[in-house]
Write a protein that holds these residues in place. Structure first.
Motif, PDB file in Angstrom:
ATOM      1  N   VAL A   1       0.837  -1.202   0.000  1.00  0.00           N
ATOM      2  CA  VAL A   1       0.000   0.000   0.000  1.00  0.00           C
ATOM      3  C   VAL A   1       0.869   1.248   0.000  1.00  0.00           C
ATOM      4  O   VAL A   1       0.611   2.206  -0.747  1.00  0.00           O
ATOM      5  CB  VAL A   1      -0.976  -0.017   1.203  1.00  0.00           C
ATOM      6  CG1 VAL A   1      -1.652   1.325   1.377  1.00  0.00           C
ATOM      7  CG2 VAL A   1      -2.009  -1.115   1.042  1.00  0.00           C
ATOM      8  N   LEU A   2       1.898   1.287   0.813  1.00  0.00           N
ATOM      9  CA  LEU A   2       2.806   2.448   0.853  1.00  0.00           C
ATOM     10  C   LEU A   2       3.517   2.635  -0.487  1.00  0.00           C
ATOM     11  O   LEU A   2       3.725   3.768  -0.934  1.00  0.00           O
ATOM     12  CB  LEU A   2       3.810   2.297   1.986  1.00  0.00           C
ATOM     13  CG  LEU A   2       3.242   2.449   3.399  1.00  0.00           C
ATOM     14  CD1 LEU A   2       4.321   2.170   4.444  1.00  0.00           C
ATOM     15  CD2 LEU A   2       2.671   3.836   3.599  1.00  0.00           C
ATOM     16  N   ALA A   3       3.891   1.536  -1.138  1.00  0.00           N
ATOM     17  CA  ALA A   3       4.538   1.627  -2.446  1.00  0.00           C
ATOM     18  C   ALA A   3       3.573   2.213  -3.478  1.00  0.00           C
ATOM     19  O   ALA A   3       3.963   3.061  -4.291  1.00  0.00           O
ATOM     20  CB  ALA A   3       5.034   0.255  -2.882  1.00  0.00           C
ATOM     21  N   LEU A   4       2.304   1.793  -3.442  1.00  0.00           N
ATOM     22  CA  LEU A   4       1.310   2.345  -4.366  1.00  0.00           C
ATOM     23  C   LEU A   4       1.070   3.829  -4.125  1.00  0.00           C
ATOM     24  O   LEU A   4       0.953   4.616  -5.066  1.00  0.00           O
ATOM     25  CB  LEU A   4      -0.004   1.569  -4.264  1.00  0.00           C
ATOM     26  CG  LEU A   4       0.008   0.148  -4.837  1.00  0.00           C
ATOM     27  CD1 LEU A   4      -1.305  -0.559  -4.515  1.00  0.00           C
ATOM     28  CD2 LEU A   4       0.239   0.189  -6.329  1.00  0.00           C
ATOM     29  N   VAL A   5       1.012   4.214  -2.861  1.00  0.00           N
ATOM     30  CA  VAL A   5       0.836   5.640  -2.520  1.00  0.00           C
ATOM     31  C   VAL A   5       2.038   6.439  -3.009  1.00  0.00           C
ATOM     32  O   VAL A   5       1.879   7.530  -3.583  1.00  0.00           O
ATOM     33  CB  VAL A   5       0.604   5.813  -1.001  1.00  0.00           C
ATOM     34  CG1 VAL A   5       0.695   7.270  -0.603  1.00  0.00           C
ATOM     35  CG2 VAL A   5      -0.737   5.236  -0.602  1.00  0.00           C
ATOM     36  N   ALA A   6       3.236   5.921  -2.814  1.00  0.00           N
ATOM     37  CA  ALA A   6       4.439   6.619  -3.265  1.00  0.00           C
ATOM     38  C   ALA A   6       4.447   6.761  -4.787  1.00  0.00           C
ATOM     39  O   ALA A   6       4.794   7.830  -5.319  1.00  0.00           O
ATOM     40  CB  ALA A   6       5.684   5.879  -2.787  1.00  0.00           C
ATOM     41  N   MET A   7       4.058   5.722  -5.503  1.00  0.00           N
ATOM     42  CA  MET A   7       4.011   5.802  -6.965  1.00  0.00           C
ATOM     43  C   MET A   7       2.966   6.816  -7.419  1.00  0.00           C
ATOM     44  O   MET A   7       3.190   7.568  -8.368  1.00  0.00           O
ATOM     45  CB  MET A   7       3.720   4.417  -7.556  1.00  0.00           C
ATOM     46  CG  MET A   7       4.902   3.467  -7.457  1.00  0.00           C
ATOM     47  SD  MET A   7       4.707   1.937  -8.383  1.00  0.00           S
ATOM     48  CE  MET A   7       3.304   1.188  -7.590  1.00  0.00           C
ATOM     49  N   ALA A   8       1.828   6.859  -6.748  1.00  0.00           N
ATOM     50  CA  ALA A   8       0.792   7.834  -7.105  1.00  0.00           C
ATOM     51  C   ALA A   8       1.276   9.263  -6.864  1.00  0.00           C
ATOM     52  O   ALA A   8       1.065  10.154  -7.704  1.00  0.00           O
ATOM     53  CB  ALA A   8      -0.480   7.555  -6.312  1.00  0.00           C
ATOM     54  N   LEU A   9       1.951   9.496  -5.748  1.00  0.00           N
ATOM     55  CA  LEU A   9       2.468  10.834  -5.455  1.00  0.00           C
ATOM     56  C   LEU A   9       3.546  11.251  -6.450  1.00  0.00           C
ATOM     57  O   LEU A   9       3.587  12.412  -6.869  1.00  0.00           O
ATOM     58  CB  LEU A   9       2.992  10.893  -4.024  1.00  0.00           C
ATOM     59  CG  LEU A   9       1.935  10.835  -2.923  1.00  0.00           C
ATOM     60  CD1 LEU A   9       2.593  10.779  -1.545  1.00  0.00           C
ATOM     61  CD2 LEU A   9       1.004  12.024  -3.015  1.00  0.00           C
ATOM     62  N   VAL A  10       4.405  10.333  -6.839  1.00  0.00           N
ATOM     63  CA  VAL A  10       5.436  10.642  -7.835  1.00  0.00           C
ATOM     64  C   VAL A  10       4.783  10.968  -9.176  1.00  0.00           C
ATOM     65  O   VAL A  10       5.187  11.907  -9.863  1.00  0.00           O
ATOM     66  CB  VAL A  10       6.442   9.476  -7.953  1.00  0.00           C
ATOM     67  CG1 VAL A  10       7.334   9.637  -9.172  1.00  0.00           C
ATOM     68  CG2 VAL A  10       7.288   9.377  -6.697  1.00  0.00           C
ATOM     69  N   THR A  11       3.759  10.214  -9.544  1.00  0.00           N
ATOM     70  CA  THR A  11       3.048  10.479 -10.802  1.00  0.00           C
ATOM     71  C   THR A  11       2.413  11.869 -10.780  1.00  0.00           C
ATOM     72  O   THR A  11       2.516  12.620 -11.758  1.00  0.00           O
ATOM     73  CB  THR A  11       1.971   9.407 -11.044  1.00  0.00           C
ATOM     74  OG1 THR A  11       2.592   8.124 -11.045  1.00  0.00           O
ATOM     75  CG2 THR A  11       1.258   9.642 -12.353  1.00  0.00           C
ATOM     76  N   VAL A  12       1.782  12.222  -9.677  1.00  0.00           N
ATOM     77  CA  VAL A  12       1.164  13.545  -9.555  1.00  0.00           C
ATOM     78  C   VAL A  12       2.232  14.637  -9.625  1.00  0.00           C
ATOM     79  O   VAL A  12       2.028  15.675 -10.255  1.00  0.00           O
ATOM     80  CB  VAL A  12       0.346  13.650  -8.251  1.00  0.00           C
ATOM     81  CG1 VAL A  12      -0.039  15.081  -7.958  1.00  0.00           C
ATOM     82  CG2 VAL A  12      -0.892  12.782  -8.345  1.00  0.00           C
ATOM     83  N   ALA A  13       3.381  14.407  -9.014  1.00  0.00           N
ATOM     84  CA  ALA A  13       4.443  15.411  -9.012  1.00  0.00           C
ATOM     85  C   ALA A  13       5.070  15.588 -10.389  1.00  0.00           C
ATOM     86  O   ALA A  13       5.515  16.682 -10.737  1.00  0.00           O
ATOM     87  CB  ALA A  13       5.515  15.030  -7.993  1.00  0.00           C
ATOM     88  N   VAL A  14       5.098  14.541 -11.186  1.00  0.00           N
ATOM     89  CA  VAL A  14       5.778  14.590 -12.479  1.00  0.00           C
ATOM     90  C   VAL A  14       4.868  15.106 -13.596  1.00  0.00           C
ATOM     91  O   VAL A  14       5.310  15.840 -14.469  1.00  0.00           O
ATOM     92  CB  VAL A  14       6.342  13.190 -12.830  1.00  0.00           C
ATOM     93  CG1 VAL A  14       6.868  13.144 -14.245  1.00  0.00           C
ATOM     94  CG2 VAL A  14       7.441  12.822 -11.857  1.00  0.00           C
ATOM     95  N   VAL A  15       3.602  14.763 -13.580  1.00  0.00           N
ATOM     96  CA  VAL A  15       2.678  15.155 -14.653  1.00  0.00           C
ATOM     97  C   VAL A  15       2.092  16.539 -14.330  1.00  0.00           C
ATOM     98  O   VAL A  15       1.376  16.697 -13.338  1.00  0.00           O
ATOM     99  CB  VAL A  15       1.546  14.110 -14.801  1.00  0.00           C
ATOM    100  CG1 VAL A  15       0.569  14.533 -15.884  1.00  0.00           C
ATOM    101  CG2 VAL A  15       2.123  12.738 -15.084  1.00  0.00           C
ATOM    102  N   PRO A  16       2.411  17.558 -15.160  1.00  0.00           N
ATOM    103  CA  PRO A  16       1.977  18.932 -14.849  1.00  0.00           C
ATOM    104  C   PRO A  16       0.464  19.103 -14.721  1.00  0.00           C
ATOM    105  O   PRO A  16       0.005  19.844 -13.852  1.00  0.00           O
ATOM    106  CB  PRO A  16       2.518  19.748 -16.016  1.00  0.00           C
ATOM    107  CG  PRO A  16       3.627  18.940 -16.566  1.00  0.00           C
ATOM    108  CD  PRO A  16       3.259  17.509 -16.346  1.00  0.00           C
ATOM    109  N   SER A  17      -0.319  18.456 -15.569  1.00  0.00           N
ATOM    110  CA  SER A  17      -1.775  18.649 -15.487  1.00  0.00           C
ATOM    111  C   SER A  17      -2.331  18.083 -14.180  1.00  0.00           C
ATOM    112  O   SER A  17      -3.190  18.699 -13.545  1.00  0.00           O
ATOM    113  CB  SER A  17      -2.474  18.009 -16.682  1.00  0.00           C
ATOM    114  OG  SER A  17      -2.251  16.602 -16.686  1.00  0.00           O
ATOM    115  N   LEU A  18      -1.815  16.934 -13.749  1.00  0.00           N
ATOM    116  CA  LEU A  18      -2.245  16.372 -12.462  1.00  0.00           C
ATOM    117  C   LEU A  18      -1.777  17.240 -11.303  1.00  0.00           C
ATOM    118  O   LEU A  18      -2.508  17.458 -10.337  1.00  0.00           O
ATOM    119  CB  LEU A  18      -1.707  14.945 -12.294  1.00  0.00           C
ATOM    120  CG  LEU A  18      -2.304  13.883 -13.211  1.00  0.00           C
ATOM    121  CD1 LEU A  18      -1.594  12.559 -13.010  1.00  0.00           C
ATOM    122  CD2 LEU A  18      -3.782  13.736 -12.974  1.00  0.00           C
TER     123      LEU A  18
END
Length: 164
Positions: free
Chosen positions: A18-35
């Protein structure tokens, strides 16, 4: 190995997943400008309220301006607009007010929170925007138009100034 040891390890594995999924989601949000912008807008309100408006000519040959006192989330500012030849309003200056509470003062017998008046009696009008600081001490913010630089300078009120 006991039954409780394997249960504890299974709970740890699920927690790590679960922590790994949360970390991946946060990284995705940080990297994609529209998100990133959508998340930023959800947490930070960009709501602007016009607290006061005043219009007038700053001097006989000076620009005719419209001045807005704007309250954002935790700040106050003054925005000065001028009309160009095409009739469009053009932003001349955005002047920050360093206090975040709106104030008022008596001007010609009426309470106002934004005014154009000749503070130093030189024939040209200044922008007067009162505020309160964190200890509720009133502050009178005065801005004078500088025709040479086409900008506004913060000034202090002359000795014995009273807005009449």
């Amino acid at each position: 190995m006991t039954s409780s040891d394997t249960t504890f390890k299974n709970k740890e594995l699920v927690l790590m997943a679960v922590l790994a999924l949360v970390a991946m989601a946060l990284v995705t949000v940080a990297v994609v400008p529209s998100l990133r912008n959508k998340v930023k807008d959800a947490f930070l309100s960009s709501e602007r309220n016009v607290v006061a408006k005043v219009s007038g000519s700053l001097s006989s040959e000076g620009p005719r301006v419209t001045v807005l006192k704007i309250q954002s989330k935790n700040s106050l500012s003054v925005e000065v607009f001028s009309q160009n030849e095409g009739g469009e309003m053009v932003l001349l200056a955005k002047l920050p007010l360093f206090e975040n509470r709106d104030g008022y003062f008596l001007f010609k017998g009426n309470a106002t929170n934004l005014a154009l008046t000749d503070v130093d009696k030189d024939g040209s009008l200044e922008i007067v925007a009162p505020t309160y600081d964190d200890q509720m001490v009133p502050r009178l913010n005065i801005f004078r138009f500088n025709p040479v630089t086409k900008s506004f300078d913060r000034v202090t009120a002359p000795e014995g100034f009273e807005a009449k």
